[in-house]
Design an enzyme around this catalytic site. Structure first.
Site, PDB file in Angstrom:
ATOM      1  N   ARG A   1       0.709  -1.413   0.060  1.00  0.00           N
ATOM      2  CA  ARG A   1      -0.101  -0.125  -0.167  1.00  0.00           C
ATOM      3  C   ARG A   1       0.820   1.318  -0.132  1.00  0.00           C
ATOM      4  O   ARG A   1       1.768   1.376   0.888  1.00  0.00           O
ATOM      5  CB  ARG A   1      -1.124  -0.052   1.167  1.00  0.00           C
ATOM      6  CG  ARG A   1      -1.939   1.157   1.310  1.00  0.00           C
ATOM      7  CD  ARG A   1      -2.880   1.200   2.409  1.00  0.00           C
ATOM      8  NE  ARG A   1      -2.314   1.821   3.339  1.00  0.00           N
ATOM      9  CZ  ARG A   1      -3.260   2.661   4.275  1.00  0.00           C
ATOM     10  NH1 ARG A   1      -4.549   2.448   4.239  1.00  0.00           N
ATOM     11  NH2 ARG A   1      -2.789   3.199   5.321  1.00  0.00           N
TER      12      ARG A   1
ATOM     13  N   THR B   1      -0.896   7.868  -1.307  1.00  0.00           N
ATOM     14  CA  THR B   1      -2.332   7.634  -2.260  1.00  0.00           C
ATOM     15  C   THR B   1      -3.093   6.678  -1.709  1.00  0.00           C
ATOM     16  O   THR B   1      -4.496   6.623  -2.260  1.00  0.00           O
ATOM     17  CB  THR B   1      -1.790   7.498  -3.684  1.00  0.00           C
ATOM     18  OG1 THR B   1      -1.056   6.028  -3.616  1.00  0.00           O
ATOM     19  CG2 THR B   1      -0.827   8.325  -4.133  1.00  0.00           C
TER      20      THR B   1
ATOM     21  N   ASP C   1      -2.902  -2.362  11.286  1.00  0.00           N
ATOM     22  CA  ASP C   1      -2.414  -2.954  10.252  1.00  0.00           C
ATOM     23  C   ASP C   1      -1.992  -4.466  10.506  1.00  0.00           C
ATOM     24  O   ASP C   1      -1.107  -4.723  11.205  1.00  0.00           O
ATOM     25  CB  ASP C   1      -0.978  -2.492   9.984  1.00  0.00           C
ATOM     26  CG  ASP C   1      -0.353  -2.895   8.722  1.00  0.00           C
ATOM     27  OD1 ASP C   1       0.022  -3.943   8.682  1.00  0.00           O
ATOM     28  OD2 ASP C   1       0.035  -1.802   7.913  1.00  0.00           O
TER      29      ASP C   1
ATOM     30  N   ASP D   1       1.607  -5.657  10.077  1.00  0.00           N
ATOM     31  CA  ASP D   1       2.547  -5.268  11.147  1.00  0.00           C
ATOM     32  C   ASP D   1       2.163  -6.244  12.523  1.00  0.00           C
ATOM     33  O   ASP D   1       3.057  -6.489  13.289  1.00  0.00           O
ATOM     34  CB  ASP D   1       2.327  -3.907  11.411  1.00  0.00           C
ATOM     35  CG  ASP D   1       3.052  -3.195  10.381  1.00  0.00           C
ATOM     36  OD1 ASP D   1       3.559  -3.545   9.325  1.00  0.00           O
ATOM     37  OD2 ASP D   1       2.758  -1.564  10.246  1.00  0.00           O
TER      38      ASP D   1
END
Length: 211
Positions: A102, A106, A198, A201
């Site tokens: 990702r 953006t 996340d 993560d």
């Protein structure tokens, strides 16, 4: 688009462990493995089966097996955590890989790996990714599968945002969704709220690759 939300006490308990900010990497991985197994179980409910003769220690009967095991396609990197749970339920499944990162500015997917059969015509595909946020990454993956002829695609996601669900539904792509929950919104960084942070993560630790 058919959406199946797995409303089950055990699924909810594992999802709560994953949401909890106090859960460490090991606890997160364990809860994800359990929940992944449950979701694959539900995603497999409508798979075609075939019968075959079977002899037990005391009699002859009829056995059941999958007619054509699905191809499991994780969206790397977080989707890797769902491969082992999927194979524990469907050990004769094939596995393909789609690598997407990702872009943090953006919020768009950045492809970096594609390892798939050239022809998926007539094959059932389970694309697995713990998080469905904007839908950008998952839509990119599903388009790759559809371009190879896949018309029976099930997205298996643990946490889905309503925006991502709507994006899949409006895409016109041949996809069904199996998920443990649909969360209401995204924050300004395109993370699901309340979400679980996340997933990559929390599975593997912070990534150190810049795209």
């Amino acid at each position: 688009m058919q959406t199946r939300i797995i409303d089950h006490p055990l699924a909810a308990s594992r999802l709560s462990i994953m949401r909890d900010e106090r859960t460490d990497n090991a606890g997160f991985r364990a809860a994800l493995a359990d929940l992944g197994t449950m979701l694959i179980y539900e995603a497999s409910r409508d798979l075609e089966v075939e019968k075959f003769p079977l002899t037990t220690p005391v009699a002859t009967t009829e056995g059941t097996r999958l007619q054509d095991p699905p191809i499991i396609v994780p969206v790397i990197r977080a989707g890797l955590g769902m491969v082992d749970p999927a194979l524990s339920m469907i050990p004769d499944a094939q596995v393909g890989f789609i690598g997407l990162a990702r872009n943090e500015e953006t919020h768009e997917p950045v492809p970096y790996l594609e390892a798939l059969p050239h022809d998926l015509t007539g094959r059932t595909v389970f694309v697995v990714d713990p998080m469905l946020a904007t839908g950008g990454s998952l839509l990119h993956a599903i388009r790759l599968l559809a371009d190879r002829g896949a018309t029976d695609i099930t997205a298996v996601c643990m946490v889905s945002a309503q925006q991502g669900v709507d994006a899949l539904a409006n895409s016109g792509l041949p996809v069904k969704l199996v998920t443990a929950t649909v969360d209401p919104e995204l924050n300004e960084d395109a993370y699901i709220v309340p979400g679980l942070g996340d997933a990559g993560d929390r599975l593997y630790g912070p990534r150190n690759i810049d795209f």
